[in-house]
Enzyme design. Structure first.
Site, PDB file in Angstrom:
ATOM      1  N   HIS A 140     -10.233  -2.891  -1.599  1.00 26.00           N
ATOM      2  CA  HIS A 140     -10.629  -1.490  -1.746  1.00 26.00           C
ATOM      3  C   HIS A 140     -11.434  -1.346  -3.031  1.00 26.00           C
ATOM      4  O   HIS A 140     -10.905  -1.520  -4.123  1.00 26.00           O
ATOM      5  CB  HIS A 140      -9.356  -0.629  -1.793  1.00 26.00           C
ATOM      6  CG  HIS A 140      -9.599   0.850  -1.825  1.00 26.00           C
ATOM      7  ND1 HIS A 140      -8.575   1.763  -1.739  1.00 26.00           N
ATOM      8  CD2 HIS A 140     -10.738   1.584  -1.934  1.00 26.00           C
ATOM      9  CE1 HIS A 140      -9.074   3.000  -1.798  1.00 26.00           C
ATOM     10  NE2 HIS A 140     -10.388   2.911  -1.927  1.00 26.00           N
ATOM     11  N   ASN A 195      -4.308  -7.453   1.808  1.00 28.38           N
ATOM     12  CA  ASN A 195      -5.048  -6.669   0.815  1.00 28.38           C
ATOM     13  C   ASN A 195      -4.770  -7.269  -0.571  1.00 28.38           C
ATOM     14  O   ASN A 195      -3.620  -7.336  -1.005  1.00 28.38           O
ATOM     15  CB  ASN A 195      -4.582  -5.200   0.894  1.00 28.38           C
ATOM     16  CG  ASN A 195      -5.269  -4.320  -0.124  1.00 28.38           C
ATOM     17  OD1 ASN A 195      -5.401  -4.697  -1.286  1.00 28.38           O
ATOM     18  ND2 ASN A 195      -5.697  -3.152   0.281  1.00 28.38           N
ATOM     19  N   ARG A 243     -10.581   0.696 -10.514  1.00 28.34           N
ATOM     20  CA  ARG A 243      -9.335   0.407 -11.249  1.00 28.34           C
ATOM     21  C   ARG A 243      -8.798  -0.990 -10.955  1.00 28.34           C
ATOM     22  O   ARG A 243      -8.051  -1.533 -11.737  1.00 28.34           O
ATOM     23  CB  ARG A 243      -8.275   1.456 -10.944  1.00 28.34           C
ATOM     24  CG  ARG A 243      -7.750   1.408  -9.534  1.00 28.34           C
ATOM     25  CD  ARG A 243      -6.596   2.369  -9.339  1.00 28.34           C
ATOM     26  NE  ARG A 243      -7.016   3.748  -9.369  1.00 28.34           N
ATOM     27  CZ  ARG A 243      -6.312   4.738  -8.806  1.00 28.34           C
ATOM     28  NH1 ARG A 243      -5.163   4.476  -8.224  1.00 28.34           N
ATOM     29  NH2 ARG A 243      -6.754   5.979  -8.837  1.00 28.34           N
ATOM     30  N   HIS A 244      -9.141  -1.555  -9.792  1.00 29.35           N
ATOM     31  CA  HIS A 244      -8.722  -2.946  -9.544  1.00 29.35           C
ATOM     32  C   HIS A 244      -9.925  -3.801  -9.139  1.00 29.35           C
ATOM     33  O   HIS A 244     -10.489  -4.504  -9.970  1.00 29.35           O
ATOM     34  CB  HIS A 244      -7.525  -3.059  -8.579  1.00 29.35           C
ATOM     35  CG  HIS A 244      -7.475  -2.078  -7.449  1.00 29.35           C
ATOM     36  ND1 HIS A 244      -8.487  -1.925  -6.544  1.00 29.35           N
ATOM     37  CD2 HIS A 244      -6.494  -1.208  -7.069  1.00 29.35           C
ATOM     38  CE1 HIS A 244      -8.141  -1.005  -5.649  1.00 29.35           C
ATOM     39  NE2 HIS A 244      -6.942  -0.530  -5.946  1.00 29.35           N
ATOM     40  N   ASP A 255      -6.026  -6.275  -3.566  1.00 25.23           N
ATOM     41  CA  ASP A 255      -6.362  -5.399  -4.700  1.00 25.23           C
ATOM     42  C   ASP A 255      -5.511  -5.668  -5.937  1.00 25.23           C
ATOM     43  O   ASP A 255      -6.007  -5.621  -7.074  1.00 25.23           O
ATOM     44  CB  ASP A 255      -6.124  -3.919  -4.333  1.00 25.23           C
ATOM     45  CG  ASP A 255      -7.085  -3.410  -3.287  1.00 25.23           C
ATOM     46  OD1 ASP A 255      -8.063  -4.112  -2.976  1.00 25.23           O
ATOM     47  OD2 ASP A 255      -6.839  -2.310  -2.765  1.00 25.23           O
ATOM     48  N   HIS A 256      -4.214  -5.897  -5.709  1.00 24.76           N
ATOM     49  CA  HIS A 256      -3.320  -5.931  -6.870  1.00 24.76           C
ATOM     50  C   HIS A 256      -3.334  -7.261  -7.616  1.00 24.76           C
ATOM     51  O   HIS A 256      -2.752  -7.362  -8.692  1.00 24.76           O
ATOM     52  CB  HIS A 256      -1.926  -5.449  -6.475  1.00 24.76           C
ATOM     53  CG  HIS A 256      -1.979  -4.008  -6.022  1.00 24.76           C
ATOM     54  ND1 HIS A 256      -2.460  -3.010  -6.845  1.00 24.76           N
ATOM     55  CD2 HIS A 256      -1.728  -3.430  -4.832  1.00 24.76           C
ATOM     56  CE1 HIS A 256      -2.450  -1.856  -6.178  1.00 24.76           C
ATOM     57  NE2 HIS A 256      -2.014  -2.088  -4.956  1.00 24.76           N
ATOM     58  N   THR A 260      -3.571   5.307  -1.882  1.00 26.51           N
ATOM     59  CA  THR A 260      -4.194   6.192  -0.894  1.00 26.51           C
ATOM     60  C   THR A 260      -3.128   7.042  -0.202  1.00 26.51           C
ATOM     61  O   THR A 260      -2.410   6.569   0.673  1.00 26.51           O
ATOM     62  CB  THR A 260      -4.979   5.355   0.143  1.00 26.51           C
ATOM     63  OG1 THR A 260      -5.703   4.352  -0.554  1.00 26.51           O
ATOM     64  CG2 THR A 260      -5.933   6.219   0.926  1.00 26.51           C
ATOM     65  N   HIS A 300       0.017   0.419   5.164  1.00 29.77           N
ATOM     66  CA  HIS A 300       0.398   1.152   3.956  1.00 29.77           C
ATOM     67  C   HIS A 300       1.912   1.165   3.793  1.00 29.77           C
ATOM     68  O   HIS A 300       2.642   1.615   4.668  1.00 29.77           O
ATOM     69  CB  HIS A 300      -0.121   2.592   3.904  1.00 29.77           C
ATOM     70  CG  HIS A 300      -0.315   3.045   2.478  1.00 29.77           C
ATOM     71  ND1 HIS A 300       0.718   3.462   1.694  1.00 29.77           N
ATOM     72  CD2 HIS A 300      -1.413   3.061   1.689  1.00 29.77           C
ATOM     73  CE1 HIS A 300       0.256   3.740   0.486  1.00 29.77           C
ATOM     74  NE2 HIS A 300      -1.030   3.489   0.450  1.00 29.77           N
ATOM     75  N   GLY A 301       2.350   0.620   2.664  1.00 26.99           N
ATOM     76  CA  GLY A 301       3.768   0.640   2.329  1.00 26.99           C
ATOM     77  C   GLY A 301       4.621  -0.336   3.127  1.00 26.99           C
ATOM     78  O   GLY A 301       5.849  -0.250   3.088  1.00 26.99           O
ATOM     79  N   GLU A 350     -12.434  -1.524   2.166  1.00 28.65           N
ATOM     80  CA  GLU A 350     -11.990  -0.128   2.175  1.00 28.65           C
ATOM     81  C   GLU A 350     -12.813   0.638   1.156  1.00 28.65           C
ATOM     82  O   GLU A 350     -12.993   0.176   0.017  1.00 28.65           O
ATOM     83  CB  GLU A 350     -10.513  -0.028   1.780  1.00 28.65           C
ATOM     84  CG  GLU A 350      -9.572  -0.675   2.754  1.00 28.65           C
ATOM     85  CD  GLU A 350      -8.134  -0.673   2.263  1.00 28.65           C
ATOM     86  OE1 GLU A 350      -7.301  -1.234   2.970  1.00 28.65           O
ATOM     87  OE2 GLU A 350      -7.868  -0.138   1.168  1.00 28.65           O
ATOM     88  N   GLY A 358      -0.722  -5.059   1.395  1.00 33.84           N
ATOM     89  CA  GLY A 358      -1.134  -5.509   0.075  1.00 33.84           C
ATOM     90  C   GLY A 358      -0.025  -5.573  -0.948  1.00 33.84           C
ATOM     91  O   GLY A 358       0.463  -6.639  -1.304  1.00 33.84           O
ATOM     92  N   GLU A 400      -7.133   2.950  11.678  1.00 35.63           N
ATOM     93  CA  GLU A 400      -5.977   2.345  11.018  1.00 35.63           C
ATOM     94  C   GLU A 400      -4.992   3.476  10.774  1.00 35.63           C
ATOM     95  O   GLU A 400      -5.302   4.447  10.064  1.00 35.63           O
ATOM     96  CB  GLU A 400      -6.366   1.650   9.712  1.00 35.63           C
ATOM     97  CG  GLU A 400      -5.145   1.020   9.046  1.00 35.63           C
ATOM     98  CD  GLU A 400      -5.491   0.145   7.837  1.00 35.63           C
ATOM     99  OE1 GLU A 400      -6.568  -0.474   7.817  1.00 35.63           O
ATOM    100  OE2 GLU A 400      -4.644   0.104   6.917  1.00 35.63           O
ATOM    101  N   ARG A 446     -12.631   1.057  -5.319  1.00 33.90           N
ATOM    102  CA  ARG A 446     -12.437   2.469  -5.627  1.00 33.90           C
ATOM    103  C   ARG A 446     -13.548   2.963  -6.540  1.00 33.90           C
ATOM    104  O   ARG A 446     -14.133   2.201  -7.303  1.00 33.90           O
ATOM    105  CB  ARG A 446     -11.080   2.698  -6.303  1.00 33.90           C
ATOM    106  CG  ARG A 446      -9.892   2.400  -5.404  1.00 33.90           C
ATOM    107  CD  ARG A 446      -8.605   2.800  -6.081  1.00 33.90           C
ATOM    108  NE  ARG A 446      -8.440   4.240  -6.068  1.00 33.90           N
ATOM    109  CZ  ARG A 446      -7.632   4.917  -5.240  1.00 33.90           C
ATOM    110  NH1 ARG A 446      -6.894   4.266  -4.372  1.00 33.90           N
ATOM    111  NH2 ARG A 446      -7.551   6.215  -5.293  1.00 33.90           N
TER     112      ARG A 446
HETATM  113  N1  PXP Z   1      -4.617   0.108   4.429  1.00 32.61           N
HETATM  114  C1  PXP Z   1      -5.329   0.973   3.696  1.00 32.61           C
HETATM  115  C2  PXP Z   1      -6.456   1.707   4.359  1.00 32.61           C
HETATM  116  C3  PXP Z   1      -5.070   1.165   2.323  1.00 32.61           C
HETATM  117  O1  PXP Z   1      -5.802   2.044   1.608  1.00 32.61           O
HETATM  118  C4  PXP Z   1      -4.050   0.406   1.722  1.00 32.61           C
HETATM  119  C5  PXP Z   1      -3.779   0.567   0.255  1.00 32.61           C
HETATM  120  O2  PXP Z   1      -4.896   0.192  -0.467  1.00 32.61           O
HETATM  121  C6  PXP Z   1      -3.347  -0.503   2.528  1.00 32.61           C
HETATM  122  C7  PXP Z   1      -3.623  -0.619   3.878  1.00 32.61           C
HETATM  123  C8  PXP Z   1      -2.286  -1.390   1.968  1.00 32.61           C
HETATM  124  O3  PXP Z   1      -1.207  -0.651   1.491  1.00 32.61           O
HETATM  125  P1  PXP Z   1      -0.076  -1.405   0.665  1.00 32.61           P
HETATM  126  O4  PXP Z   1      -0.708  -1.912  -0.580  1.00 32.61           O
HETATM  127  O5  PXP Z   1       0.935  -0.339   0.436  1.00 32.61           O
HETATM  128  O6  PXP Z   1       0.422  -2.532   1.535  1.00 32.61           O
END
Ligand code: PXP
Length: 247
Positions: free
Chosen positions: A45, A9, A51-52, A11-12, A103, A196-197, A72, A218, A152, A47
């Site tokens: 993603h 991911n 924001r990103h 995004d950042h 999220t 996530h995380g 996403e 991400g 997911e 949004r």
């Molecule tokens: N999967 C989904 C559906 C998410 O919304 C996110 C965060 O945007 C991630 C995975 C990735 O999470 P992280 O950035 O904490 O790795």
């Protein structure tokens, strides 16, 4: 051992760019570096508040990469029409609140009257649909009923617990294992992803769950890239899948 695919991911990269309102670092360039480093897919993603990732990034990344793109997005009419235009390989439907940092929690697919037609509209456009849900049997049962192509599983509760309560982390890990087994037993064709995380410290416990197809990661990869470079951070994450870990 189960070896899941790695979706990165990005995004950042855009978060960093937008912090200064400049045009660097470029998310397209980042996506291409991830691809070259062995990522199996690129996730982004879009949004509601942009924001990103911005609309232009979505189109440019789709054009540039050769690996699958996973978009996403929230369940809104605006996002549906963008997805129908862009035609990503996958859409992952997520809940979205303007005030949240990231999220928080999965999409409630049991109580969302908009979802059946929304999923059909995406699938009719040739887009595969994934639902970002908590490791909850009722949510998985509904996702199967809705003919989603994938779920997911939200690993955020596990990842948060991992930081300071290893007992709770093992409880959350068991929930994810039970959810994965339930999904594969009840719908063998359903793809089960997770994310996530996840970090190089905690990812092995999720990566080694039998039945997990892909991990979407991400924030920690982009954070690690500050020290390792993006190529190095993607490779380090992949290597971490194989670590011996326990809660
Ligand atoms: N999967 C989904 C559906 C998410 O919304 C996110 C965060 O945007 C991630 C995975 C990735 O999470 P992280 O950035 O904490 O790795």
């Amino acid at each position: 051992m189960n070896t899941p695919r790695l979706g990165v991911n990005i995004d950042h990269i855009a978060t960093l760019r937008n912090a200064r309102g400049v045009d660097y670092p470029c998310p397209v360039k980042g996506a291409l570096i991830c691809e070259k480093a062995g990522a199996d897919g690129i996730t982004l993603h879009l949004r509601e508040d942009r924001r990103h990732i911005k609309d232009g990034d979505v189109y440019a990344i789709k054009q540039a990469i050769s690996i699958p793109m996973n978009l996403e997005m929230a369940v809104t009419d605006e996002m549906l029409s963008i997805a129908q235009n862009v035609r990503p390989d996958w859409v992952c439907l997520v809940p979205e609140k303007r005030e949240e940092v990231t999220t928080e929690g999965g999409l409630d697919v049991v109580n969302n009257a908009k979802l059946p037609n929304f999923i059909k509209d995406l699938q009719n456009a040739g887009i595969k649909v994934s639902l970002f849900i908590d490791p909850d049997i009722a949510q998985i049962t509904k996702a199967i009923e809705l003919s989603a192509d994938a779920i997911e599983i939200h690993t955020g509760a596990f990842a948060t617990a991992w930081l300071d309560d290893k007992h709770l982390a093992s409880v959350e890990l068991d929930r994810i294992k039970i959810a994965t087994t339930f999904a594969k037993d009840n719908a063998p064709h359903l793809i089960v992803n997770a994310g996530h995380g996840l970090t190089t410290d905690n990812v092995a416990l999720i990566a080694q769950i039998e039945g997990i197809h892909e991990l979407n990661i991400g924030h920690s990869i982009i954070a690690d890239s500050v020290f390792l470079g993006l190529d190095g951070a993607v490779r380090a994450m992949r290597e971490a899948f194989f670590k011996v870990s326990k809660c």
